[in-house]
Design a protein around this motif. Structure first.
Motif, mmCIF file in Angstrom:
data_model
loop_
_atom_site.group_PDB
_atom_site.id
_atom_site.type_symbol
_atom_site.label_atom_id
_atom_site.label_comp_id
_atom_site.label_asym_id
_atom_site.label_seq_id
_atom_site.Cartn_x
_atom_site.Cartn_y
_atom_site.Cartn_z
ATOM 1 N N LEU A 198 0.953 -1.152 -0.042
ATOM 2 C CA LEU A 198 -0.096 0.021 -0.170
ATOM 3 C C LEU A 198 0.924 1.164 -0.071
ATOM 4 C CD1 LEU A 198 -2.766 1.650 0.300
ATOM 5 C CD2 LEU A 198 -2.691 1.113 2.757
ATOM 6 N N PHE A 199 1.854 1.348 0.898
ATOM 7 C CA PHE A 199 2.890 2.390 0.830
ATOM 8 C C PHE A 199 3.372 2.686 -0.647
ATOM 9 C CE2 PHE A 199 6.819 4.281 2.097
ATOM 10 C CZ PHE A 199 6.473 5.314 3.103
ATOM 11 N N GLU A 200 3.793 1.563 -1.101
ATOM 12 C CA GLU A 200 4.580 1.821 -2.507
ATOM 13 C C GLU A 200 3.524 2.387 -3.529
ATOM 14 O OE1 GLU A 200 7.769 1.989 -3.008
ATOM 15 O OE2 GLU A 200 7.895 1.541 -0.743
ATOM 16 N N PHE A 201 2.300 2.020 -3.443
ATOM 17 C CA PHE A 201 1.255 2.349 -4.317
ATOM 18 C C PHE A 201 0.933 3.737 -4.057
ATOM 19 C CE2 PHE A 201 -3.319 3.487 -4.328
ATOM 20 C CZ PHE A 201 -3.672 3.349 -5.601
ATOM 21 N N LEU A 202 0.915 4.437 -3.040
ATOM 22 C CA LEU A 202 0.578 5.945 -2.699
ATOM 23 C C LEU A 202 1.649 6.639 -3.423
ATOM 24 C CD1 LEU A 202 -0.265 5.468 0.859
ATOM 25 C CD2 LEU A 202 -1.815 5.687 -0.934
ATOM 26 N N PRO A 203 1.148 7.832 -3.905
ATOM 27 C CA PRO A 203 2.239 8.924 -4.390
ATOM 28 C C PRO A 203 3.098 9.307 -3.729
ATOM 29 C CG PRO A 203 -0.135 9.506 -4.874
ATOM 30 C CD PRO A 203 -0.025 8.284 -3.828
ATOM 31 N N PRO A 204 4.455 9.496 -3.973
ATOM 32 C CA PRO A 204 5.476 9.960 -3.075
ATOM 33 C C PRO A 204 5.129 11.260 -2.178
ATOM 34 C CG PRO A 204 6.432 9.781 -5.354
ATOM 35 C CD PRO A 204 4.759 9.643 -5.405
ATOM 36 N N PHE A 205 4.498 12.259 -2.471
ATOM 37 C CA PHE A 205 4.172 13.084 -1.557
ATOM 38 C C PHE A 205 3.310 12.830 -0.331
ATOM 39 C CE2 PHE A 205 0.392 13.454 -4.297
ATOM 40 C CZ PHE A 205 -0.570 13.882 -3.474
ATOM 41 N N ILE A 206 2.426 11.686 -0.417
ATOM 42 C CA ILE A 206 1.766 11.106 0.582
ATOM 43 C C ILE A 206 2.478 10.439 1.394
ATOM 44 C CG2 ILE A 206 -0.074 9.661 1.047
ATOM 45 C CD1 ILE A 206 -1.465 12.139 0.840
ATOM 46 N N ARG A 207 3.333 9.579 0.883
ATOM 47 C CA ARG A 207 4.337 8.622 1.557
ATOM 48 C C ARG A 207 5.094 9.601 2.541
ATOM 49 N NH1 ARG A 207 7.482 5.932 -2.985
ATOM 50 N NH2 ARG A 207 6.036 5.527 -4.546
ATOM 51 N N LYS A 208 5.596 10.811 2.175
ATOM 52 C CA LYS A 208 6.345 11.480 2.802
ATOM 53 C C LYS A 208 5.543 12.121 4.308
ATOM 54 C CE LYS A 208 9.326 15.726 2.634
ATOM 55 N NZ LYS A 208 10.024 16.915 1.723
ATOM 56 N N GLN A 209 4.320 12.513 3.730
ATOM 57 C CA GLN A 209 3.330 12.896 4.811
ATOM 58 C C GLN A 209 3.174 12.052 5.692
ATOM 59 O OE1 GLN A 209 0.477 14.473 2.182
ATOM 60 N NE2 GLN A 209 1.876 16.278 1.415
ATOM 61 N N LEU A 210 2.637 10.779 5.442
ATOM 62 C CA LEU A 210 2.456 9.864 6.337
ATOM 63 C C LEU A 210 3.528 9.402 7.289
ATOM 64 C CD1 LEU A 210 0.631 7.040 4.149
ATOM 65 C CD2 LEU A 210 -0.385 8.927 5.505
ATOM 66 N N LEU A 211 4.893 9.563 7.079
ATOM 67 C CA LEU A 211 6.017 9.322 7.885
ATOM 68 C C LEU A 211 6.063 10.482 8.851
ATOM 69 C CD1 LEU A 211 8.368 7.972 5.070
ATOM 70 C CD2 LEU A 211 7.451 6.590 6.740
ATOM 71 N N LEU A 212 5.435 11.517 8.959
ATOM 72 C CA LEU A 212 5.600 12.461 9.702
ATOM 73 C C LEU A 212 5.360 12.025 11.273
ATOM 74 C CD1 LEU A 212 3.793 15.660 8.056
ATOM 75 C CD2 LEU A 212 6.105 15.373 8.415
ATOM 76 N N HIS A 213 5.959 12.502 12.388
ATOM 77 C CA HIS A 213 5.934 11.897 13.590
ATOM 78 C C HIS A 213 4.428 12.217 14.120
ATOM 79 C CE1 HIS A 213 9.504 10.370 15.441
ATOM 80 N NE2 HIS A 213 10.061 10.868 14.325
ATOM 81 N N PRO A 214 3.664 11.342 14.694
ATOM 82 C CA PRO A 214 2.442 11.548 15.184
ATOM 83 C C PRO A 214 2.169 12.788 16.249
ATOM 84 C CG PRO A 214 3.201 9.585 16.107
ATOM 85 C CD PRO A 214 4.132 10.172 15.349
ATOM 86 N N GLU A 215 0.876 13.133 16.511
ATOM 87 C CA GLU A 215 0.793 13.889 17.596
ATOM 88 C C GLU A 215 0.881 13.335 18.954
ATOM 89 O OE1 GLU A 215 0.175 17.139 16.819
ATOM 90 O OE2 GLU A 215 -0.892 17.268 14.937
ATOM 91 N N SER A 216 0.693 14.307 19.803
ATOM 92 C CA SER A 216 0.824 13.521 21.265
ATOM 93 C C SER A 216 -0.076 12.900 21.633
ATOM 94 C CB SER A 216 0.784 14.833 22.218
ATOM 95 O OG SER A 216 -0.277 15.717 22.160
ATOM 96 N N ASP A 217 -1.359 12.710 21.062
ATOM 97 C CA ASP A 217 -2.400 11.718 21.177
ATOM 98 C C ASP A 217 -2.264 10.498 20.309
ATOM 99 O OD1 ASP A 217 -3.170 12.610 18.912
ATOM 100 O OD2 ASP A 217 -5.363 13.425 19.541
ATOM 101 N N ASP A 218 -1.164 10.315 19.465
ATOM 102 C CA ASP A 218 -0.947 9.185 18.639
ATOM 103 C C ASP A 218 -1.673 9.270 17.277
ATOM 104 O OD1 ASP A 218 0.790 6.786 18.276
ATOM 105 O OD2 ASP A 218 -1.061 5.905 18.458
ATOM 106 N N SER A 219 -2.471 10.396 17.096
ATOM 107 C CA SER A 219 -3.058 10.444 15.902
ATOM 108 C C SER A 219 -1.945 11.108 14.782
ATOM 109 C CB SER A 219 -4.331 11.385 16.018
ATOM 110 O OG SER A 219 -3.949 12.698 16.295
ATOM 111 N N ALA A 220 -2.321 11.196 13.547
ATOM 112 C CA ALA A 220 -1.367 11.472 12.515
ATOM 113 C C ALA A 220 -1.562 13.044 12.538
ATOM 114 C CB ALA A 220 -1.809 10.867 11.044
ATOM 115 N N GLN A 221 -0.545 13.751 11.706
ATOM 116 C CA GLN A 221 -0.596 15.308 11.711
ATOM 117 C C GLN A 221 -1.479 15.289 10.391
ATOM 118 O OE1 GLN A 221 2.911 17.492 11.743
ATOM 119 N NE2 GLN A 221 4.052 16.007 12.859
ATOM 120 N N LEU A 222 -2.824 15.403 10.775
ATOM 121 C CA LEU A 222 -3.753 15.527 9.773
ATOM 122 C C LEU A 222 -3.722 16.758 8.865
ATOM 123 C CD1 LEU A 222 -6.777 14.269 11.891
ATOM 124 C CD2 LEU A 222 -5.476 12.823 10.218
#
Length: 614
Positions: A366-390
């Motif tokens: 799935l990770f490789e299927f996604l466009p490069p810009f989304i891959r980079k954004q999904l790799l951002l460290h999560p927020e303090s409540d463990d949610s993604a940096q939406l």
């Protein structure tokens, strides 16, 4: 820089006009006497978590509701406070800035000075970090002059940090003790008010004299429960965004060749997207709650949008506007599972550029299927409540790319014979959250500030300031306070970004109720809005004229006033006690017993743990 906090602002003519606007107080807050009626002891909505919450909060659980009364009210047993000692109160902005926050400061400062001119309000500079470091600014009329009815949090600054670790809680308590504070007011959303509940409990256990009060201020609109009808900032955010969306709708209708994908700030819940849809009538809105409930994959969403584009093309329409909440990406099952793997690896110290090598086979695919810009954004460290940096994940661009690829494929196969699909993407959030607050948010925040004083004057700890029947004019508002512990719940699993909080008593974000009246209204005309361009433009924020006193559509549709109904129930119970007394007839007694038996049987079933947790 601390030296920049509280400095006079350079105001435009409109800002100057707004700075002299003075909100109205409801009758129950007017005058110098505090009248408070206490209700029954509170519990929690989900009884399955009641015992655990009571064990975690032994000093602040089960406190009664408080209702503040107007001077003409005749309520036996009401507490009437006429003598007001000088108070020292601290206030801290926690979480993201939300339009109207400055008016909480103004309302609290004014109430303190009205009841005792010797009282002091200290603002902590830089949010919770300023609280820990004991950096304060004494609030005065001169300092407030250019911040009344203005947007932002730049009077004091803010932080996203939590007040949760033992070290942080001890630092907060040390600051309150050192500054000899009678009260600490925490302004923020679900996370900040969860922290307020924990601080109140810890302070009570340590016999700290400082009382803690929470204020519901968040643009996300997700701090909603039976006691809290709305959040300061939500009204403004939705009105400003709705105008921007409506302008885009007009542009789409004029050019007739673009599809606009608009992502809206609002965190995990889709309240902002729902309200903006009701106000502006875009062609399509996809809610995170719908996707999670139906377990729609990213391919399902792509197909859904493509089918809509094709249906409009059959009517010779090659334009449209699609709204997406920023929490949508986490509600897609396979993307959520991928994020969980990524966040787990990040917590283990794996470097972002090495994570793809350690993902499970399906997650890697799935990770490789996604466009490069989304891959980079999904790799951002999560927020303090463990949610993604939406706010940093461009879901709108992802879906636009996938839809474009699918439409090109359909065109090549011959199943789509329309014009080429063209998309333009936007993210609306930062543009709105620094706006001048709407008249409603100005009034609401100012009133909440006054209520904070009333809570402290009544000696209450661990309460949140509340106002009910907000859809009515301000002079009809009912003001009170509810224990924050009565709003807590415990999640034992399920989908969401707060995996680290499972099993802990928290204020959880309220999501859109897919069985509620607001959602029903949204979906009532969904097909018409999809195929017909019935765009609606509410215009810019209005401070005078026909739109100045408008409320959020969702606020007006919902059937609220929980605290009013509690009072009405108590009135009925009192009537029963008055009628059914020793000496009443057998028929009256039998009728009462029969009715009460039926009612208690029904309520027992409705309030059982299995029912509550569902």
């Amino acid at each position: 820089m601390d030296s920049d906090y509280g400095v006079p602002r350079e105001l435009s003519d409109l800002q100057k006009d707004r700075s002299v606007y003075h909100p109205e107080l409801p009758p129950c807050l007017q005058g110098t006497t505090v009248r408070v009626e206490f209700g029954d002891a509170t519990t929690v909505a989900d009884s399955s978590g009641g015992h655990a919450i009571s064990q975690s909060f032994p000093h602040t659980y089960g406190q009664p509701l408080a209702h503040f009364l107007r001077a003409t009210a005749k309520v036996p047993g009401a507490q009437i406070i006429t003598e007001h000692s000088a108070m020292r109160v601290g206030l801290v902005f926690c979480g993201r800035q939300s339009p109207g926050g400055h008016n909480v400061v103004w309302g609290l400062h004014e109430a303190l000075k009205i009841h005792n001119p010797k009282s002091t309000l200290l603002g902590f500079l830089g949010g919770s970090e300023g609280l820990f470091a004991q950096k304060t600014l004494e609030i005065t009329d001169d300092i407030l002059a250019t911040y009344k009815n203005q947007g932002g949090y730049d009077l004091l600054g803010r932080t996203q940090d939590q007040i949760r670790t033992t070290e942080q809680v001890n630092a907060a308590m040390a600051a309150c003790n050192a500054l000899k504070l009678d009260g600490l007011v925490i302004v923020g959303g679900v996370t900040s008010n969860t922290d307020a509940a924990q601080l109140a409990e810890t302070f009570a256990e340590a016999k700290c004299a400082t009382k803690v009060v929470g204020v519901p201020v968040t643009l996300n609109g997700d701090l909603k429960n039976q006691f809290v009808e709305a959040n300061v900032g939500f009204d403004t955010i939705c009105k400003v965004n709705s105008q921007l969306i409506s302008n885009v709708c007009t542009d789409a209708l004029s050019a007739e060749k673009y599809y606009y994908f608009i992502r809206l700030m609002g965190r995990k819940a889709s309240h902002v997207a729902v309200e903006c849809s009701l106000q502006s009538h875009p062609n399509m809105v996809i809610l995170a709650e719908e996707v999670a409930a139906s377990k729609l994959t990213i391919f399902d969403l792509t197909t859904q949008i493509c089918d809509a584009v094709q249906a409009r093309a059959e009517q010779e329409k090659y334009h449209g506007v699609i709204l997406l909440p920023e929490g949508l990406i986490e509600s897609i099952p396979e993307v959520y599972a991928l994020l969980q793997e990524i966040h787990s690896l990040l917590r283990q110290g794996v470097l972002a550029d090495k994570i793809s090598l350690q993902l499970s086979p399906w997650a890697s695919a799935l990770f490789e299927f996604l466009p490069p810009f989304i891959r980079k954004q999904l790799l951002l460290h999560p927020e303090s409540d463990d949610s993604a940096q939406l706010s940093q994940i461009e879901t709108e661009k992802l879906l636009a790319e996938l839809v474009e690829a699918e439409m090109n494929k359909r065109q090549k196969e011959g199943s789509y014979k329309g014009k080429k699909f063209n998309a333009i993407c936007h993210f609306f959030g930062y543009q709105a959250r620094g706006s001048l607050p709407s008249k409603f948010d100005c009034d609401y925040a100012y009133v909440l500030g006054h209520i904070c004083y009333h809570i402290l004057a009544a000696g209450l700890n661990g309460y949140m300031a509340t106002v009910t029947i907000l859809k009515n004019p301000c002079n009809k508002w009912l003001c009170g306070a509810a224990p924050i512990t009565a709003m807590l719940s415990i999640k034992h699993g399920g989908h969401g970004g707060r995996a680290m909080t499972i099993g802990k008593p928290l204020l959880h974000p309220a999501t859109v109720d897919l069985r509620g009246k607001v959602y029903g209204l949204l979906r009532e005309n969904a097909k018409k809005l999809l195929l017909d361009d019935v765009y609606r433009n509410p215009g810019p924020l209005q401070f005078d004229g026909p739109g100045a006193d408008s409320r959020a559509i969702s606020l007006c549709v919902e059937d609220l006033d929980y605290m009013g109904r509690i009072k009405k129930l108590n009135e009925y119970l009192e009537k029963v006690r008055t009628i059914v007394k020793p000496g009443c007839s057998q028929d009256v007694l039998k009728a009462a017993l029969s009715a009460m038996s039926s009612v208690t049987d029904i309520l027992s079933v409705m309030s059982s743990p299995s029912k509550g947790s569902s």
